[in-house]
Enzyme design. Structure first.
Site, PDB file in Angstrom:
ATOM      1  N   GLN A 109      -4.364  -1.709   9.585  1.00  0.00           N
ATOM      2  CA  GLN A 109      -4.148  -3.055   9.050  1.00  0.00           C
ATOM      3  C   GLN A 109      -4.663  -4.103  10.039  1.00  0.00           C
ATOM      4  O   GLN A 109      -4.322  -4.073  11.214  1.00  0.00           O
ATOM      5  CB  GLN A 109      -2.656  -3.260   8.755  1.00  0.00           C
ATOM      6  CG  GLN A 109      -2.346  -4.554   8.043  1.00  0.00           C
ATOM      7  CD  GLN A 109      -2.978  -4.652   6.661  1.00  0.00           C
ATOM      8  OE1 GLN A 109      -2.926  -3.703   5.880  1.00  0.00           O
ATOM      9  NE2 GLN A 109      -3.602  -5.781   6.360  1.00  0.00           N
ATOM     10  N   ASP A 161     -11.245   2.246   3.292  1.00  0.00           N
ATOM     11  CA  ASP A 161     -11.445   0.800   3.201  1.00  0.00           C
ATOM     12  C   ASP A 161     -12.943   0.484   3.088  1.00  0.00           C
ATOM     13  O   ASP A 161     -13.311  -0.625   2.702  1.00  0.00           O
ATOM     14  CB  ASP A 161     -10.907   0.111   4.467  1.00  0.00           C
ATOM     15  CG  ASP A 161      -9.595  -0.616   4.213  1.00  0.00           C
ATOM     16  OD1 ASP A 161      -9.268  -0.855   3.038  1.00  0.00           O
ATOM     17  OD2 ASP A 161      -8.905  -0.943   5.207  1.00  0.00           O
ATOM     18  N   LYS A 183       0.839  -1.206   0.000  1.00  0.00           N
ATOM     19  CA  LYS A 183       0.000   0.000   0.000  1.00  0.00           C
ATOM     20  C   LYS A 183       0.874   1.257   0.000  1.00  0.00           C
ATOM     21  O   LYS A 183       0.612   2.209  -0.741  1.00  0.00           O
ATOM     22  CB  LYS A 183      -0.941  -0.027   1.214  1.00  0.00           C
ATOM     23  CG  LYS A 183      -2.023  -1.088   1.059  1.00  0.00           C
ATOM     24  CD  LYS A 183      -2.733  -1.432   2.358  1.00  0.00           C
ATOM     25  CE  LYS A 183      -3.606  -2.678   2.154  1.00  0.00           C
ATOM     26  NZ  LYS A 183      -4.232  -3.173   3.375  1.00  0.00           N
TER      27      LYS A 183
END
Ligand code: NAP
Length: 285
Positions: A97, A120, A53
């Site tokens: 994460q 997300d 990412k």
């Protein structure tokens, strides 16, 4: 019939080039898109995902802020850090994460992220926005699957789509996105007694299970579009999807390979969401 491959690597490259153009335009206006990535602990798989990412940001002109914390970080301290990032105007996306250490409640953490920075698309509010058709952020993997389907040029209106899997991050949002695109949608899961009964009627099948050979050629309608989200390790350590690729490609009209299909799209859609978030914050020129 041998199916046409839907090339997720090529589509990702194209979408990331658009991201880079949009990021450069924002930077020229003083609004460089910023993504904060929080990693708690040192899970090796998480290290790899986070690395991908950060690299994707750097390559396309987005600013990434990687915050690493020891596994002992308290839930209160993590929530305080998220609150600070919510208030930071230079940050347009916040990603924590997963998995988190056991003493931290992941739901509390996800819900602490401002909806306007939830790139997300995992929070309850983001899910509600998707459910009601409001313009929030779509979870990256199903959003990427929609882009792969769109790339075939086939209109979903009037088509029957079957989603195998009903997780909150893939199956359910996938079904809602397909519904939004005017498909007639069936969702199957581990309690579905005869999966083939449904998939054989499908113009589009999205397999998001996590089990190899869940979808075999005899379960697919000739000419169907098949999207394989699954990521499973074979005995030789190589990656395989949920679909029996060799068999199904002889029946389907379009199919995504694993690797090189859905996989590259997930990080790509995270970049798309982050640039979109920065554009919303900056106001369209
Ligand atoms: P998950 O949370 O484990 O959900 C799996 C779903 O499959 C569940 O809804 C389960 O049903 C259903 N299922 C299990 N066995 C089944 C069967 N025999 N027949 C029909 N349905 C069955 O997994 P996930 O997070 O959605 O991920 C699914 C797969 O996609 C995994 O392989 C994952 O690694 C992969 N993935 C890939 C990407 C990517 O970027 N390519 C991103 C995310 C996930 P129940 O609800 O009844 O248990």
């Amino acid at each position: 019939m041998t199916a046409q491959l839907i090339d997720g690597t090529a589509l990702s490259r194209q979408l990331l080039a658009e991201v880079a153009t949009r990021a450069a335009a924002l930077t020229a206006r003083g609004f460089t898109p910023g993504l904060a990535v929080i990693l708690v602990g040192n899970d090796p798989a998480s290290e790899v995902y986070v690395g991908k990412k950060v690299k994707a940001c750097e390559e396309r002109g987005l600013r990434s802020v990687l915050e690493r914390y020891p596994a002992e970080l308290s839930e209160a301290d993590l929530l305080a850090r998220i609150a600070a990032l919510n208030a930071d105007a230079s940050i347009h996306g916040i990603l924590v994460q997963m998995p988190l250490p056991r003493h931290i409640d992941p739901h509390k953490v996800i819900e602490a992220i401002s909806t306007s920075k939830d790139v997300d698309g995992y929070s309850v509010l983001s899910a509600g926005e998707l459910m009601t058709g409001l313009p929030g952020f779509r979870p990256c993997t199903p959003y990427g699957c929609m882009k792969l389907i769109e790339s075939t040029g086939i209109d979903l209106k009037g088509k029957h789509a079957v989603v195998i899997g009903r997780s909150n991050t893939v199956g359910k949002p996938m079904a809602l996105l397909l519904l939004q695109a005017n498909a007639t949608v069936t969702v199957c899961h581990s309690g579905t007694p005869d999966l083939g009964l449904y998939t054989r009627q499908a113009d589009v099948v999205v397999a998001a299970v996590g089990r190899r050979n869940t979808l075999t050629a005899d379960m697919v309608k000739p000419g169907a579009i098949v999207i394989d989200v699954g990521m499973n390790r074979k005995e030789d350590g190589k990656l395989a999807g949920d679909v029996d690729f060799a068999g199904v490609r002889e029946v389907a009209s379009h199919i995504t390979p694993v690797p090189g299909g859905v996989g590259p799209m997930t990080v790509t859609m995270l970049m798309v969401n982050t640039v979109e978030s920065a554009e919303r914050a900056a106001g369209r020129p």
